[in-house]
Design a protein around this motif. Structure first.
Motif, mmCIF file in Angstrom:
data_model
loop_
_atom_site.group_PDB
_atom_site.id
_atom_site.type_symbol
_atom_site.label_atom_id
_atom_site.label_comp_id
_atom_site.label_asym_id
_atom_site.label_seq_id
_atom_site.Cartn_x
_atom_site.Cartn_y
_atom_site.Cartn_z
ATOM 1 N N TYR A 1 21.064 -96.131 -54.223
ATOM 2 C CA TYR A 1 22.303 -96.865 -53.977
ATOM 3 C C TYR A 1 23.505 -95.951 -54.125
ATOM 4 C CZ TYR A 1 23.217 -97.361 -59.073
ATOM 5 O OH TYR A 1 23.460 -97.136 -60.396
ATOM 6 N N HIS A 2 24.552 -96.303 -53.443
ATOM 7 C CA HIS A 2 25.837 -95.635 -53.655
ATOM 8 C C HIS A 2 26.931 -96.590 -53.233
ATOM 9 C CE1 HIS A 2 25.366 -94.636 -49.376
ATOM 10 N NE2 HIS A 2 26.638 -94.272 -49.315
ATOM 11 N N SER A 3 28.154 -96.208 -53.528
ATOM 12 C CA SER A 3 29.264 -97.101 -53.208
ATOM 13 C C SER A 3 30.136 -96.489 -52.123
ATOM 14 C CB SER A 3 30.105 -97.348 -54.459
ATOM 15 O OG SER A 3 30.606 -96.126 -54.966
ATOM 16 N N HIS A 4 30.803 -97.362 -51.411
ATOM 17 C CA HIS A 4 31.869 -96.946 -50.495
ATOM 18 C C HIS A 4 33.150 -97.523 -51.068
ATOM 19 C CE1 HIS A 4 29.293 -96.187 -46.647
ATOM 20 N NE2 HIS A 4 29.036 -95.336 -47.615
ATOM 21 N N THR A 5 34.017 -96.654 -51.541
ATOM 22 C CA THR A 5 35.178 -97.162 -52.266
ATOM 23 C C THR A 5 36.236 -97.747 -51.340
ATOM 24 O OG1 THR A 5 36.148 -94.953 -52.302
ATOM 25 C CG2 THR A 5 34.836 -95.589 -54.202
ATOM 26 N N PRO B 1 26.161 -97.636 -43.503
ATOM 27 C CA PRO B 1 25.856 -96.207 -43.649
ATOM 28 C C PRO B 1 26.744 -95.332 -42.759
ATOM 29 C CG PRO B 1 23.843 -97.474 -43.390
ATOM 30 C CD PRO B 1 24.970 -98.414 -43.120
ATOM 31 N N SER B 2 27.317 -94.308 -43.356
ATOM 32 C CA SER B 2 28.106 -93.339 -42.597
ATOM 33 C C SER B 2 27.145 -92.369 -41.924
ATOM 34 C CB SER B 2 29.033 -92.585 -43.540
ATOM 35 O OG SER B 2 28.262 -91.799 -44.440
ATOM 36 N N GLN B 3 27.686 -91.554 -41.041
ATOM 37 C CA GLN B 3 26.831 -90.544 -40.391
ATOM 38 C C GLN B 3 26.227 -89.611 -41.443
ATOM 39 O OE1 GLN B 3 25.953 -90.659 -37.091
ATOM 40 N NE2 GLN B 3 24.411 -89.210 -37.819
ATOM 41 N N THR B 4 27.002 -89.293 -42.468
ATOM 42 C CA THR B 4 26.490 -88.457 -43.562
ATOM 43 C C THR B 4 25.292 -89.135 -44.234
ATOM 44 O OG1 THR B 4 28.790 -87.832 -43.958
ATOM 45 C CG2 THR B 4 27.190 -87.180 -45.632
ATOM 46 N N ASP B 5 25.437 -90.444 -44.477
ATOM 47 C CA ASP B 5 24.339 -91.194 -45.098
ATOM 48 C C ASP B 5 23.094 -91.159 -44.215
ATOM 49 O OD1 ASP B 5 26.069 -91.895 -47.125
ATOM 50 O OD2 ASP B 5 26.573 -93.834 -46.234
ATOM 51 N N ILE B 6 23.316 -91.348 -42.924
ATOM 52 C CA ILE B 6 22.193 -91.391 -41.982
ATOM 53 C C ILE B 6 21.477 -90.040 -41.949
ATOM 54 C CG2 ILE B 6 21.580 -91.625 -39.536
ATOM 55 C CD1 ILE B 6 23.902 -93.734 -39.387
ATOM 56 N N ALA C 1 35.313 -92.401 -57.448
ATOM 57 C CA ALA C 1 34.332 -91.628 -56.697
ATOM 58 C C ALA C 1 33.222 -92.558 -56.247
ATOM 59 C CB ALA C 1 33.758 -90.514 -57.560
ATOM 60 N N GLU C 2 32.437 -92.112 -55.302
ATOM 61 C CA GLU C 2 31.257 -92.873 -54.942
ATOM 62 C C GLU C 2 30.299 -92.785 -56.109
ATOM 63 O OE1 GLU C 2 29.383 -91.752 -51.305
ATOM 64 O OE2 GLU C 2 31.080 -92.333 -50.074
ATOM 65 N N CYS C 3 29.809 -93.921 -56.546
ATOM 66 C CA CYS C 3 28.767 -93.879 -57.558
ATOM 67 C C CYS C 3 27.445 -93.759 -56.823
ATOM 68 C CB CYS C 3 28.772 -95.142 -58.412
ATOM 69 S SG CYS C 3 28.000 -96.573 -57.628
#
Ligand code: ZN
Length: 131
Positions: free
Chosen positions: A75-79, A85-90, A15-17
């Motif tokens: 912080y988070h991870s992209h596995t 950054p994804s659109q969701t992150d933005i 999972a994304e941490c």
């Protein structure tokens, strides 16, 4: 601390941490310095998105402030994708102006860590210095 972030990302490979990073008091114009890493729980336990529980967020910000620090970065991870950054992150970042966003990319053999400022939907890379 960066090693700890990477270790966290690797441990939660399914999972994304996600987590929070405290910055010590800046002020004299010098770059903010990380003082504490808090591993948070991804409420979605998903590879595609993350969210930190609201209570945990507030509690951790409180704990940081009691030490004289402030929440400086999330912080988070992209596995499986690049640490960009994804659109969701933005979209998510719009709720947190001024924060830095650290992303650990696990798609390659060696984890890649990138840091960004996301403001008004614009992504700007921030230099990450490890001392
Ligand atoms: Zn992301």
């Amino acid at each position: 601390m960066l090693d700890d972030v990477i270790a966290h990302a690797r441990e939660e490979y399914d999972a994304e941490c996600c987590g929070m990073i405290a910055y010590g008091p800046a002020g004299d114009g010098s770059p903010a310095e990380a003082t504490r890493v808090h591993r948070a729980r991804n409420v979605y336990a998903s590879r595609k998105r993350f969210e930190i529980d609201g209570k945990e967020l507030l509690h951790t910000i409180d704990a940081f402030e009691q030490e004289g620090w402030e929440l400086g970065a999330i912080y988070h991870s992209h596995t499986h994708t690049d640490p960009y950054p994804s659109q969701t992150d933005i979209n998510f970042a719009a709720n947190w102006p001024g924060l830095e966003w650290l992303i650990v990319g696990l798609a390659e053999e060696h984890p890649e860590v990138r840091c960004y400022l996301i403001e008004d939907g614009e992504v700007r890379a921030v230099e990450l210095q490890v001392t």
